[in-house]
Design a protein around this motif. Structure first.
Motif, mmCIF file in Angstrom:
data_model
loop_
_atom_site.group_PDB
_atom_site.id
_atom_site.type_symbol
_atom_site.label_atom_id
_atom_site.label_comp_id
_atom_site.label_asym_id
_atom_site.label_seq_id
_atom_site.Cartn_x
_atom_site.Cartn_y
_atom_site.Cartn_z
ATOM 1 N N TYR A 590 0.808 -1.213 0.000
ATOM 2 C CA TYR A 590 0.000 0.000 0.000
ATOM 3 C C TYR A 590 0.846 1.270 0.000
ATOM 4 C CZ TYR A 590 -3.443 -3.465 1.384
ATOM 5 O OH TYR A 590 -4.242 -4.565 1.415
ATOM 6 N N GLY A 591 2.111 1.179 -0.347
ATOM 7 C CA GLY A 591 2.966 2.353 -0.231
ATOM 8 C C GLY A 591 3.213 3.099 -1.513
ATOM 9 N N GLN A 592 2.740 2.605 -2.667
ATOM 10 C CA GLN A 592 3.113 3.221 -3.934
ATOM 11 C C GLN A 592 2.349 4.505 -4.228
ATOM 12 O OE1 GLN A 592 5.621 2.122 -5.856
ATOM 13 N NE2 GLN A 592 5.988 0.744 -4.147
ATOM 14 N N ALA A 593 1.137 4.611 -3.737
ATOM 15 C CA ALA A 593 0.299 5.758 -4.102
ATOM 16 C C ALA A 593 0.937 7.076 -3.709
ATOM 17 C CB ALA A 593 -1.078 5.624 -3.459
ATOM 18 N N SER A 594 1.650 7.086 -2.578
ATOM 19 C CA SER A 594 2.205 8.338 -2.075
ATOM 20 C C SER A 594 3.333 8.875 -2.946
ATOM 21 C CB SER A 594 2.717 8.152 -0.647
ATOM 22 O OG SER A 594 3.741 7.175 -0.634
ATOM 23 N N VAL A 595 3.942 8.018 -3.779
ATOM 24 C CA VAL A 595 5.050 8.492 -4.610
ATOM 25 C C VAL A 595 4.744 8.416 -6.102
ATOM 26 C CG1 VAL A 595 6.807 7.922 -2.916
ATOM 27 C CG2 VAL A 595 6.121 6.205 -4.587
ATOM 28 N N ASP A 596 3.698 7.711 -6.490
ATOM 29 C CA ASP A 596 3.375 7.543 -7.905
ATOM 30 C C ASP A 596 2.173 8.384 -8.336
ATOM 31 O OD1 ASP A 596 4.215 3.997 -7.977
ATOM 32 O OD2 ASP A 596 5.469 5.782 -8.246
ATOM 33 N N ASN A 597 1.836 9.374 -7.553
ATOM 34 C CA ASN A 597 0.643 10.158 -7.875
ATOM 35 C C ASN A 597 0.958 11.348 -8.769
ATOM 36 O OD1 ASN A 597 1.980 11.819 -6.128
ATOM 37 N ND2 ASN A 597 0.440 11.688 -4.476
ATOM 38 N N GLY A 598 2.202 11.478 -9.206
ATOM 39 C CA GLY A 598 2.563 12.563 -10.106
ATOM 40 C C GLY A 598 2.755 13.893 -9.415
ATOM 41 N N GLY A 599 2.555 13.955 -8.093
ATOM 42 C CA GLY A 599 2.667 15.234 -7.400
ATOM 43 C C GLY A 599 3.908 15.360 -6.548
ATOM 44 N N VAL A 600 4.837 14.445 -6.718
ATOM 45 C CA VAL A 600 6.044 14.459 -5.904
ATOM 46 C C VAL A 600 7.037 15.472 -6.468
ATOM 47 C CG1 VAL A 600 7.976 13.096 -5.052
ATOM 48 C CG2 VAL A 600 5.708 12.071 -5.249
ATOM 49 N N ALA A 601 7.530 16.382 -5.605
ATOM 50 C CA ALA A 601 8.505 17.373 -6.039
ATOM 51 C C ALA A 601 9.889 16.740 -6.155
ATOM 52 C CB ALA A 601 8.537 18.539 -5.045
ATOM 53 N N ASN A 602 10.692 17.280 -7.061
ATOM 54 C CA ASN A 602 12.072 16.835 -7.236
ATOM 55 C C ASN A 602 12.155 15.334 -7.517
ATOM 56 O OD1 ASN A 602 13.060 19.499 -6.508
ATOM 57 N ND2 ASN A 602 12.537 18.943 -4.393
ATOM 58 N N ALA A 603 11.239 14.864 -8.336
ATOM 59 C CA ALA A 603 11.162 13.427 -8.593
ATOM 60 C C ALA A 603 12.368 12.905 -9.359
ATOM 61 C CB ALA A 603 9.879 13.104 -9.359
ATOM 62 N N ASP A 604 13.135 13.793 -9.975
ATOM 63 C CA ASP A 604 14.278 13.335 -10.760
ATOM 64 C C ASP A 604 15.554 13.216 -9.937
ATOM 65 O OD1 ASP A 604 14.405 16.054 -10.334
ATOM 66 O OD2 ASP A 604 15.445 16.464 -12.240
ATOM 67 N N GLU A 605 15.495 13.529 -8.667
ATOM 68 C CA GLU A 605 16.690 13.466 -7.818
ATOM 69 C C GLU A 605 16.888 12.059 -7.263
ATOM 70 O OE1 GLU A 605 16.321 16.351 -4.737
ATOM 71 O OE2 GLU A 605 16.365 18.091 -6.092
ATOM 72 N N TYR A 606 18.162 11.668 -7.189
ATOM 73 C CA TYR A 606 18.492 10.435 -6.482
ATOM 74 C C TYR A 606 18.373 10.634 -4.979
ATOM 75 C CZ TYR A 606 20.436 7.993 -10.549
ATOM 76 O OH TYR A 606 20.600 7.343 -11.750
ATOM 77 N N ALA A 607 18.934 11.729 -4.523
ATOM 78 C CA ALA A 607 18.991 11.965 -3.079
ATOM 79 C C ALA A 607 19.265 13.446 -2.823
ATOM 80 C CB ALA A 607 20.089 11.113 -2.444
ATOM 81 N N PHE A 608 19.196 13.788 -1.562
ATOM 82 C CA PHE A 608 19.472 15.152 -1.117
ATOM 83 C C PHE A 608 20.456 15.053 0.052
ATOM 84 C CE2 PHE A 608 18.035 19.264 0.910
ATOM 85 C CZ PHE A 608 18.428 20.078 -0.145
ATOM 86 N N VAL A 609 21.666 15.566 -0.178
ATOM 87 C CA VAL A 609 22.737 15.437 0.808
ATOM 88 C C VAL A 609 22.854 16.727 1.605
ATOM 89 C CG1 VAL A 609 25.196 15.026 1.180
ATOM 90 C CG2 VAL A 609 23.990 13.829 -0.666
ATOM 91 N N LYS A 610 22.804 16.597 2.930
ATOM 92 C CA LYS A 610 22.928 17.759 3.815
ATOM 93 C C LYS A 610 24.102 17.546 4.775
ATOM 94 C CE LYS A 610 18.699 17.393 5.330
ATOM 95 N NZ LYS A 610 17.446 17.679 6.078
ATOM 96 N N ILE A 611 24.872 18.590 4.992
ATOM 97 C CA ILE A 611 26.014 18.529 5.909
ATOM 98 C C ILE A 611 25.904 19.674 6.909
ATOM 99 C CG2 ILE A 611 28.536 18.581 6.114
ATOM 100 C CD1 ILE A 611 28.696 17.619 3.237
#
Length: 704
Positions: A590-611
């Motif tokens: 039941y976890g796919q809807a939250s990321v496959d709904n087309g409304g996810v920002a920055n969907a083309d990023e692999y990751a976000f690195v913070k230091i």
């Protein structure tokens, strides 16, 4: 030659029958030949076939039990002196002298028993005395059998005979004018005492006599010494697991610039054994090597980060996300003044070549690196702490080196008292806006005062608030408390290194002195958020002992690692791109809807690195953020830089030594292939040495 009276006394230990048969004559000949060291005659007539008295049989049995007769030659050289010596004392005109503790004080080596006196009258045969002294003789026989006895020496010079006689007279009076010097190995007195040779005897050529090796009196001659107990304390940990990015997208850890693990691994491999799994901390192996990552433009930004995504050489279904950090390199002319306190363990366990002697050489190297106006203090600790050198300018080099050279080991380990005294001296000569650091050098536990790691951690945390940092340098094996070293170094805003050779001391304290001493950022933390739309799974390679909670990243009260001038720090994630087919964890129903709904920002990023980091004199952290996109991708592993590929080879080697599943089918030969191709510039030979370690591990563990 042995005179007739002495021969009669010596013959009483054996009673051949008939008295004048061939064996008896052979025995007499052997006794006469004994003074001339005729080995063959002694061997032929020593015991074989003779009917010995009950006492002689018992003595011979005890000799055999002690295994003092290794060859036929030793049988003559060892058995006859024991038997003759016991009988000689038993038949003396006067009883042997005893000290107040009832121990025999006279020695065989000082008696010219086998040299015929030139003026002395023949002594009557003391047959009656033998009966009177039977009990004493039995005791002496047992003592003689328990001691190692040297074979007879060649004829002594007259001066030697005279010296031995003079000392014998003094012994019979129960008085010695001065303590006798120690005898060469193999000349023993009764009850374990060593006889004192004369000067002329000490000058005899070594090959002129065969000596019996000295053994502890508490152990039989054939018993091996017990091996020292290995009391190294290493923190055990489990390898980082694979995480599903959808369920657990955030990874948080403290930076780590320590290098102790690599030196530990190298030491084990060069001793012919694979390292213990928990001594292998992969990130410390990776960060042991200098890399030419791109650094910041100015000191206002203490470091720069470079992120790359490349294929994984050991898994075609995954990729590596390579995070490289380079600290600002402070120029020597801009380096602040240094106030250093050498806190040196001089406990008894440091009395080994790879401990205190190596430590002293290492710190001599560091002294030569410092500037004239830097300050050095020296504190030692054993049973208690003591100040060896008050704060002294480095310009007084001879005074400092003399204090180091005069260090000697002994006592227990009062580490807590030493730390407090070291911090006191550091405060005494505190340099504002400078480097104030305690440099602890030790081989093991603190066994006096606070010795619990948590107690020491709290003590170090309290002291670091004053602006004095602490680094730890480990020496030797068998008693090393690596777990304590890691704890107090991390909480003291310092580094932990293990020094096993003088070359390693030069690397840590000379070549890497700037990064070891001059901190440019403290409490450095890394947090990576993975985009589950691009990444199915990830795992962090190494940093298991530096893991932080997600909420710790924004909490400035949580301590983390530090970056020194010019430091290179590398972290590597193995990631599984979504849809690659390399997933190890089943997807949530039941976890796919939250990321496959087309409304996810920055969907083309692999990751976000913070230091997050703090400047050395500040308490509020600053943030650097870097998105990881397709622009960071490298199409093939061979197109990655030389440093990137070499660091990946080291990461593979560390995982291989830990026997991790990820590299189970990736052989040492593949690691060699990558590292050899990526060796690049190697001015100090560190990378060439790495190649030799891979070969050693392959030979010891098999090229799996």
């Amino acid at each position: 030659m042995v005179d007739d009276n002495e021969l009669n006394r010596l013959r009483d230990i054996a009673a051949p029958a008939p008295a004048k048969d061939a064996k008896a004559r052979a025995f007499e000949a052997a006794l006469r030949a004994y003074d001339q060291e005729n080995i063959s005659a002694v061997t032929q007539g020593s015991v074989g076939g003779l009917r010995l008295t009950e006492r002689a049989q018992k003595l011979w049995s005890e000799i055999m039990q002690k295994k003092l007769i290794a060859t036929p030659v030793l049988a003559g050289l060892v058995a006859l002196p024991i038997a003759g010596y016991a009988t000689f004392h038993m038949l003396r005109e006067q009883p042997p002298k005893f000290g107040g503790d009832e121990k025999i004080t006279e020695t065989l080596a000082d008696k010219p028993a086998t040299v015929k006196p030139t003026t002395a009258e023949p002594k009557p045969a003391p047959t009656g005395l033998e009966k009177d002294k039977k009990a004493d003789a039995d005791v002496e026989s047992r003592d003689a059998a328990d001691a190692l006895v040297a074979p007879a020496s060649p004829q002594k010079s007259e001066s030697t005979v005279a010296g031995g006689a003079a000392q014998q007279n003094a012994l019979e009076r129960g008085v010695l004018a001065e303590p006798a010097p120690p005898a060469p190995t193999g000349e023993f007195a009764l009850d374990g005492a060593v006889s004192a040779p004369s000067t002329s005897r000490a000058r005899m050529p070594a090959e002129s006599k065969l000596t019996a090796p000295q053994q502890p009196s508490t152990l039989p001659a054939d018993q091996m010494q017990p091996q020292p107990e290995n009391r190294d304390r290493i923190e055990d940990f489990k390898t980082n697991p694979v995480h599903a990015a959808l369920e657990d997208p955030v990874s948080t850890f403290s930076i780590d610039v320590d290098t102790a693990s690599y030196s530990f691994v190298r030491s084990s491999l060069k001793q012919g054994t694979l390292p213990q799994v928990d001594t292998v901390r992969v990130e410390e192996m990776i960060n042991y090597f200098p890399y030419d990552w791109k650094g910041p433009e100015s000191a206002s930004t203490p470091f720069n980060s470079t992120v790359s995504v490349m294929p994984t050489p050991w898994n075609t279904h995954t990729r590596l996300m390579h995070v490289a950090i380079k600290g600002f390199d402070v120029k020597p002319t801009e380096q602040p003044k240094a106030n250093l306190v050498f806190l040196i363990d001089v406990s008894g366990s440091m009395d080994e070549p790879d401990k205190l002697p190596l430590l002293k050489s290492a710190f001599r190297l560091l002294v030569s690196k410092l500037k004239a106006d830097d300050t050095i203090s020296i504190v030692t600790y054993a049973g208690d702490a003591g100040t060896v050198l008050e704060p002294t300018k480095a310009s007084q080099k001879d005074k400092i080196l003399s204090a180091i050279d005069n260090l000697t080991p002994g006592g227990s380990t009062a580490g807590e008292a030493g730390i407090k005294e070291a911090y006191r001296l550091a405060q005494k000569s505190f340099v504002k806006d400078g480097v104030n650091r305690v440099m602890l050098a030790t081989d093991g536990d603190f066994n006096v005062g606070q010795s619990d790691d948590d107690d020491l951690k709290r003590l170090i945390e309290k002291e670091r608030k004053t602006g004095v940092f602490l680094s730890v340098f480990g020496f030797g094996r068998g008693n090393l408390n690596d777990q304590m070293m890691q704890t107090i170094a991390q909480n003291g805003n310092g580094t932990a290194a293990y020094i096993d050779t003088l070359a390693e001391a030069e690397k840590v304290l000379v070549e890497d002195a700037s990064s070891t001493l001059f901190t440019i950022a403290k409490d450095v933390k890394i947090q990576v958020e993975f985009n589950p739309n691009k990444v199915s799974e990830y795992r962090l390679i190494g940093y298991e002992t530096r893991a932080l909670n997600r909420e710790d990243f924004n909490n400035d009260r949580v301590d983390a690692g530090d970056v020194g001038s010019g430091h290179s720090v590398t972290a590597i994630y193995e990631i599984t791109p979504k849809g690659s087919g390399g997933e190890q964890i089943d997807a949530l129903r039941y976890g796919q809807a939250s990321v496959d709904n087309g409304g996810v920002a920055n969907a083309d990023e692999y990751a976000f690195v913070k230091i997050r980091y703090k400047l050395p004199n500040e308490d509020v952290s600053k943030l650097i953020a870097t998105p990881v996109t397709s622009a960071n991708e490298i199409s093939s592993f061979d197109q990655a830089s030389t440093d990137q590929r070499f660091s990946v080879a080291v990461a593979a080697f560390g995982q291989k030594l830990r026997d991790e599943d990820a590299t189970a089918k990736f052989g040492y030969d593949k690691i060699m292939e990558i590292a050899t191709a990526a060796r690049g510039a190697d001015p100090f030979g560190y990378r060439s040495e790495f190649l030799s370690l891979v070969r050693l591990a392959s030979a010891l563990g098999g090229n799996r």
